[in-house]
Design an enzyme around this catalytic site. Structure first.
Site, PDB file in Angstrom:
ATOM      1  N   HIS A  18      -7.456  32.821  -4.770  1.00 53.39           N
ATOM      2  CA  HIS A  18      -7.539  31.434  -4.272  1.00 53.39           C
ATOM      3  C   HIS A  18      -6.258  30.640  -4.487  1.00 53.39           C
ATOM      4  O   HIS A  18      -5.935  29.748  -3.718  1.00 53.39           O
ATOM      5  CB  HIS A  18      -8.727  30.709  -4.924  1.00 53.39           C
ATOM      6  CG  HIS A  18      -8.484  30.231  -6.319  1.00 53.39           C
ATOM      7  ND1 HIS A  18      -8.473  31.082  -7.413  1.00 53.39           N
ATOM      8  CD2 HIS A  18      -8.228  28.983  -6.822  1.00 53.39           C
ATOM      9  CE1 HIS A  18      -8.245  30.378  -8.508  1.00 53.39           C
ATOM     10  NE2 HIS A  18      -8.087  29.107  -8.187  1.00 53.39           N
ATOM     11  N   LYS A  63       0.341  29.331  -4.632  1.00 51.42           N
ATOM     12  CA  LYS A  63       1.204  28.665  -5.612  1.00 51.42           C
ATOM     13  C   LYS A  63       2.520  29.404  -5.813  1.00 51.42           C
ATOM     14  O   LYS A  63       3.490  28.830  -6.312  1.00 51.42           O
ATOM     15  CB  LYS A  63       0.475  28.511  -6.953  1.00 51.42           C
ATOM     16  CG  LYS A  63      -0.581  27.408  -6.922  1.00 51.42           C
ATOM     17  CD  LYS A  63      -1.209  27.193  -8.285  1.00 51.42           C
ATOM     18  CE  LYS A  63      -2.190  26.018  -8.245  1.00 51.42           C
ATOM     19  NZ  LYS A  63      -2.867  25.817  -9.532  1.00 51.42           N
ATOM     20  N   HIS A  81      -0.041  24.382  -1.644  1.00 56.35           N
ATOM     21  CA  HIS A  81      -0.365  25.769  -1.980  1.00 56.35           C
ATOM     22  C   HIS A  81      -1.595  26.269  -1.231  1.00 56.35           C
ATOM     23  O   HIS A  81      -1.735  27.466  -0.987  1.00 56.35           O
ATOM     24  CB  HIS A  81      -0.541  25.943  -3.498  1.00 56.35           C
ATOM     25  CG  HIS A  81      -1.860  25.474  -4.036  1.00 56.35           C
ATOM     26  ND1 HIS A  81      -2.086  24.174  -4.410  1.00 56.35           N
ATOM     27  CD2 HIS A  81      -3.022  26.143  -4.291  1.00 56.35           C
ATOM     28  CE1 HIS A  81      -3.325  24.056  -4.862  1.00 56.35           C
ATOM     29  NE2 HIS A  81      -3.921  25.238  -4.801  1.00 56.35           N
ATOM     30  N   HIS A 133     -10.519  25.494  -1.149  1.00 55.88           N
ATOM     31  CA  HIS A 133     -11.112  25.352  -2.485  1.00 55.88           C
ATOM     32  C   HIS A 133     -10.856  24.001  -3.135  1.00 55.88           C
ATOM     33  O   HIS A 133     -11.475  23.676  -4.152  1.00 55.88           O
ATOM     34  CB  HIS A 133     -10.667  26.495  -3.417  1.00 55.88           C
ATOM     35  CG  HIS A 133      -9.226  26.458  -3.836  1.00 55.88           C
ATOM     36  ND1 HIS A 133      -8.212  26.966  -3.066  1.00 55.88           N
ATOM     37  CD2 HIS A 133      -8.630  25.973  -4.961  1.00 55.88           C
ATOM     38  CE1 HIS A 133      -7.063  26.813  -3.690  1.00 55.88           C
ATOM     39  NE2 HIS A 133      -7.289  26.206  -4.850  1.00 55.88           N
ATOM     40  N   HIS A 134      -9.973  23.181  -2.548  1.00 54.86           N
ATOM     41  CA  HIS A 134      -9.777  21.815  -3.049  1.00 54.86           C
ATOM     42  C   HIS A 134     -10.419  20.766  -2.145  1.00 54.86           C
ATOM     43  O   HIS A 134     -10.223  19.562  -2.368  1.00 54.86           O
ATOM     44  CB  HIS A 134      -8.282  21.515  -3.206  1.00 54.86           C
ATOM     45  CG  HIS A 134      -7.677  22.094  -4.450  1.00 54.86           C
ATOM     46  ND1 HIS A 134      -7.988  21.638  -5.713  1.00 54.86           N
ATOM     47  CD2 HIS A 134      -6.797  23.113  -4.625  1.00 54.86           C
ATOM     48  CE1 HIS A 134      -7.302  22.336  -6.616  1.00 54.86           C
ATOM     49  NE2 HIS A 134      -6.583  23.237  -5.977  1.00 54.86           N
ATOM     50  N   ASP A 168     -13.121  26.573 -10.117  1.00 51.60           N
ATOM     51  CA  ASP A 168     -11.714  26.207 -10.333  1.00 51.60           C
ATOM     52  C   ASP A 168     -11.605  24.979 -11.239  1.00 51.60           C
ATOM     53  O   ASP A 168     -10.825  24.961 -12.191  1.00 51.60           O
ATOM     54  CB  ASP A 168     -11.061  25.941  -8.976  1.00 51.60           C
ATOM     55  CG  ASP A 168      -9.620  25.481  -9.086  1.00 51.60           C
ATOM     56  OD1 ASP A 168      -8.794  26.244  -9.604  1.00 51.60           O
ATOM     57  OD2 ASP A 168      -9.318  24.355  -8.635  1.00 51.60           O
TER      58      ASP A 168
END
Length: 369
Positions: free
Chosen positions: A170, A174, A199, A224-225, A253
């Site tokens: 995930h 980065k 990222h 995922h954010h 996360d």
């Protein structure tokens, strides 16, 4: 063994668990007697908690869900996979990562076997391991939390594998973020944070070009954010627009981020991290996923001292599979008096008693140390 804050660590105490480095080598071995030099070294390494052996915790053992040998293997594969693409352009990076996919899927299957084959509540000992680069440790732990959530929610074996691969990869975007931002020891400025947020797009662009891994994995990295109220990034998606797997990984996360030590912030204990997620359940995070996490992971680690609402103190001796938030407690103090004989209670049997505080800085009277 007892979990304590490094602030009350003192000479003569005995380390109860080996502390490992990123290479899988012991930095400090179990049973070493603490001295001032060791205390200073642990402070330099940004340790916040550790396990010691003492009389009140005698017989209490803490076992991580995933054996150390599998953890070290997983971290090694994550590190090798990530480092193999570091500095490459997206096209070349996708090609190289495709070559790594077999090893990635293999270790994911080992982790699935370890978590699915264990009926106990998930235990991850973040402070037993020290890593030079947070990204590898974080990717591993988010994978375990995601598997535990998905298992609790009843996902199929095929979906569990996809969720685990998505969790492991995930944050791979980065690697495209400038190193000085990624490894900055302080909080990021607003401008740096905007760069860091990219990222998710970098990860999506990298993973969507893989031939050996499902496109769903790329969407896990991309989303995922995102948050169900539209407050997330990069696209401000709302509830139904976010892939269910990405929602799971997003919760895992956040939980790992707040319960893992960072240079600029002391880690929270699991119950504190869960409280943050619970506060956002139904508004920021999917409530079903938060509830599944709460049922799946340890709230109060074995070996931690708790003060109860009736004034008693005890040390967590066993987890409770019926209710992860209400463990078994070994009572050793009543009305500020140390007992000559301890006894155990199951908090499930005492609905009128609540946990008042976690006391990792409790100083045990010298007569019972």
């Amino acid at each position: 063994m007892r979990l304590i804050s490094i602030d009350v660590l003192k000479e003569g105490m005995v380390l109860a668990r080996t502390i490992w480095n990123e290479a899988g080598h012991p930095l400090l071995k179990k049973d070493v007697v603490i001295n001032e030099r060791i205390i200073q070294r642990l402070q330099q390494l940004n340790m916040h908690y550790l396990y010691i052996d003492d009389k009140i915790s005698k017989g209490i053992e803490v076992q991580e869900t995933v054996p150390t040998v599998i953890r070290n293997k997983a971290i090694s594969i994550i590190k090798d996979s990530f480092q193999s693409i570091d500095g490459l352009n997206p096209v070349n990076a996708s090609y190289v990562l495709d070559q790594q996919s077999k090893a990635i899927v293999s270790i994911v299957d080992e982790l699935l076997l370890a978590v699915r084959g264990n009926d106990e509540i998930l235990t991850i000992l973040t402070d037993a391991y020290l890593f030079d680069e947070y990204l590898y440790q974080h990717s591993f732990q988010v994978t375990l939390y995601s598997i535990a959530i998905a298992k609790e929610l009843g996902y199929s074996a095929e979906d569990l594998r996809l969720i685990a691969i998505g969790a492991l990869l995930h944050d791979i975007g980065k690697l495209m973020v400038p190193k000085e931002i990624l490894t900055k020891p302080d909080r990021l400025s607003c401008e740096e944070f905007e760069t860091m947020k990219q990222h998710t797009r970098y990860g999506f662009d990298l993973l969507r070009n893989l031939h050996s891994i499902s496109l769903i994995v790329a969407h896990c990295a991309f989303q995922h954010h995102e948050r169900i109220d539209g407050s997330g990034y990069p696209r401000g998606l709302v509830d139904f627009e976010i892939h269910p797997f990405a929602k799971i990984i997003g919760v895992a996360d956040v939980f790992d981020a707040v319960t893992t030590s960072r240079v600029y912030r002391e880690k929270m204990l699991p119950s504190q991290g869960l409280a943050i997620l619970e506060a956002g359940a139904g508004t920021i995070y999917d409530a079903r996923i938060v509830d599944a996490l709460k049922r799946s992971v340890v709230h109060y680690p074995k070996g931690v001292i708790l003060k109860l609402s009736d004034g008693r103190r005890g040390i967590v001796s066993r987890q409770n599979t019926l209710n992860a938030a209400l463990p078994w407690i070994r009572i050793f103090e009543e009305q500020n008096q140390i007992l000559t004989a301890t006894y155990e209670i199951n908090l499930v049997d005492y609905p009128n008693i609540t946990i008042e505080s976690i006391e990792v800085d409790y100083v045990v009277p010298s007569k019972i140390e």
